[in-house]
Design a protein around this motif. Structure first.
Motif, short mmCIF file in Angstrom:
data_model
loop_
_atom_site.label_atom_id
_atom_site.label_comp_id
_atom_site.label_asym_id
_atom_site.label_seq_id
_atom_site.Cartn_x
_atom_site.Cartn_y
_atom_site.Cartn_z
N LEU A 98 0.37 -26.01 -19.52
CA LEU A 98 0.28 -26.61 -20.86
C LEU A 98 1.65 -26.81 -21.52
O LEU A 98 1.74 -26.94 -22.74
CB LEU A 98 -0.64 -25.76 -21.75
N PHE A 99 2.70 -26.82 -20.71
CA PHE A 99 4.03 -27.00 -21.29
C PHE A 99 4.19 -28.41 -21.88
O PHE A 99 3.68 -29.40 -21.34
CB PHE A 99 5.12 -26.76 -20.23
N GLN B 296 1.24 -32.17 -24.84
CA GLN B 296 0.68 -31.35 -23.76
C GLN B 296 -0.42 -32.17 -23.10
O GLN B 296 -1.10 -32.94 -23.76
CB GLN B 296 0.01 -30.10 -24.35
N ASP B 297 -0.66 -31.96 -21.80
CA ASP B 297 -1.82 -32.56 -21.12
C ASP B 297 -2.92 -31.51 -21.22
O ASP B 297 -2.93 -30.54 -20.45
CB ASP B 297 -1.51 -32.86 -19.65
N LYS B 298 -3.84 -31.70 -22.17
CA LYS B 298 -4.84 -30.65 -22.39
C LYS B 298 -6.26 -31.19 -22.56
O LYS B 298 -7.13 -30.49 -23.05
CB LYS B 298 -4.44 -29.80 -23.59
N ASP B 299 -6.48 -32.45 -22.12
CA ASP B 299 -7.82 -33.01 -22.22
C ASP B 299 -8.64 -32.74 -20.95
O ASP B 299 -9.79 -33.17 -20.85
CB ASP B 299 -7.75 -34.53 -22.46
N GLU B 300 -8.03 -32.05 -19.98
CA GLU B 300 -8.71 -31.79 -18.71
C GLU B 300 -9.52 -30.50 -18.83
O GLU B 300 -9.09 -29.55 -19.49
CB GLU B 300 -7.68 -31.66 -17.58
N LYS C 152 5.47 -23.81 -26.50
CA LYS C 152 5.49 -24.21 -27.91
C LYS C 152 6.28 -25.49 -28.08
O LYS C 152 7.29 -25.72 -27.42
CB LYS C 152 6.14 -23.10 -28.75
N ARG C 153 5.82 -26.32 -29.00
CA ARG C 153 6.48 -27.60 -29.26
C ARG C 153 7.97 -27.44 -29.52
O ARG C 153 8.80 -28.26 -29.11
CB ARG C 153 5.81 -28.31 -30.44
N ILE D 41 -0.80 -30.61 -12.72
CA ILE D 41 -0.55 -32.03 -12.92
C ILE D 41 0.50 -32.44 -11.88
O ILE D 41 1.50 -31.71 -11.69
CB ILE D 41 0.03 -32.30 -14.34
N VAL D 42 0.28 -33.56 -11.22
CA VAL D 42 1.27 -34.08 -10.27
C VAL D 42 1.75 -35.43 -10.80
O VAL D 42 0.95 -36.34 -11.03
CB VAL D 42 0.67 -34.25 -8.86
#
Ligand code: SIN
Ligand code: FE2
Length: 220
Positions: free
Chosen positions: A191-192, A139-143, A167-168, A150-151
């Motif tokens: 958060l996919f 997931q990209d979740k550090d933002e 979910k994973r 997200i692009v």
């Protein structure tokens, strides 16, 4: 039989074929980056000259198969201490190169086309894949601001993008990403889980044996 000029013309002008809704908050924009190709490649070269690609290490100590660099005021990093955004390139102690206007414009127009008209990215992670390189499901979740999408812009060799759910273990779509394709995910899809299958060998007319992917983020 075969594909006529008119078929191609209609394809290129048919919104319903160029813009594909992947689910709530997620959109594929086929070929969206092609009209800016020359400016993008020129400006990317300048960025990479200032901040060369490097293979970072995960917190677990694994060298990533994808080589990375950044532009914009915040760059994404991984090292033995963890994942983070940092204004400084640790390789040279300098700020990351500024985000070129051509990249910012592309990211904002793609976000707008996908239904996120107020996107203000402050970072762009540039990934370089060679045959065999992959990116595991994550997931990209550090933002900080998860309201912004997200692009993702793909250039060079084609790849298979896995796009799952919250979910994973959720079932994943397998999407072919070609030179110029843009994917935007935000809102309910922000958060996919997603990843890239090992890149197949090939030769791209502009980028040789590489695939580049730019992901624009609002990190702060
Ligand atoms: C990413 O998840 O940050 C990059 C995805 C891609 O290379 O298409
Ligand atoms: Fe990602």
């Amino acid at each position: 039989m075969g594909v006529s000029f008119m078929d191609l013309f209609e394809y290129a002008n048919d919104e319903s074929m160029r813009k594909v809704e992947l689910g709530p908050g997620a959109v594929m924009l086929h070929g969206f980056a092609l009209s800016d190709e020359e400016a993008l490649l020129t400006d990317l070269n300048a960025v990479v000259e200032q901040a060369p690609f490097r293979h970072m290490v995960t917190p677990g100590g694994h060298r990533m198969s994808v080589a990375m660099t950044n532009c914009g005021s915040l760059g994404w990093l991984t090292d033995r201490t963890g994942y983070r955004y940092d204004p400084i390139d640790p390789e040279n102690g300098q700020p990351w190169p500024a985000m070129p206007a051509s990249l910012l414009k592309l990211a904002q127009s793609a976000a707008s086309e996908a239904g996120f008209p107020a996107f203000t990215p402050d970072g762009c992670l540039i990934n370089r894949y060679e045959p065999g390189a992959k990116l595991s499901l994550h997931q990209d979740k550090d933002e900080k601001d998860l309201n912004q999408p997200i692009v993702s812009v793909s250039l060079g060799l084609p790849a298979i993008f896995l796009f799952g759910g919250a979910k994973r273990a959720d079932k994943q779509l397998q999407l072919h990403l070609n030179h110029g394709d843009v994917v935007v995910w935000g809102g309910p899809a922000r958060l996919f889980y997603h990843g890239i299958k090992p890149l197949a060998t090939g030769e791209h007319p502009r980028l040789g044996r590489y695939r580049l992917n730019l992901t624009f983020r609002k990190a702060s």
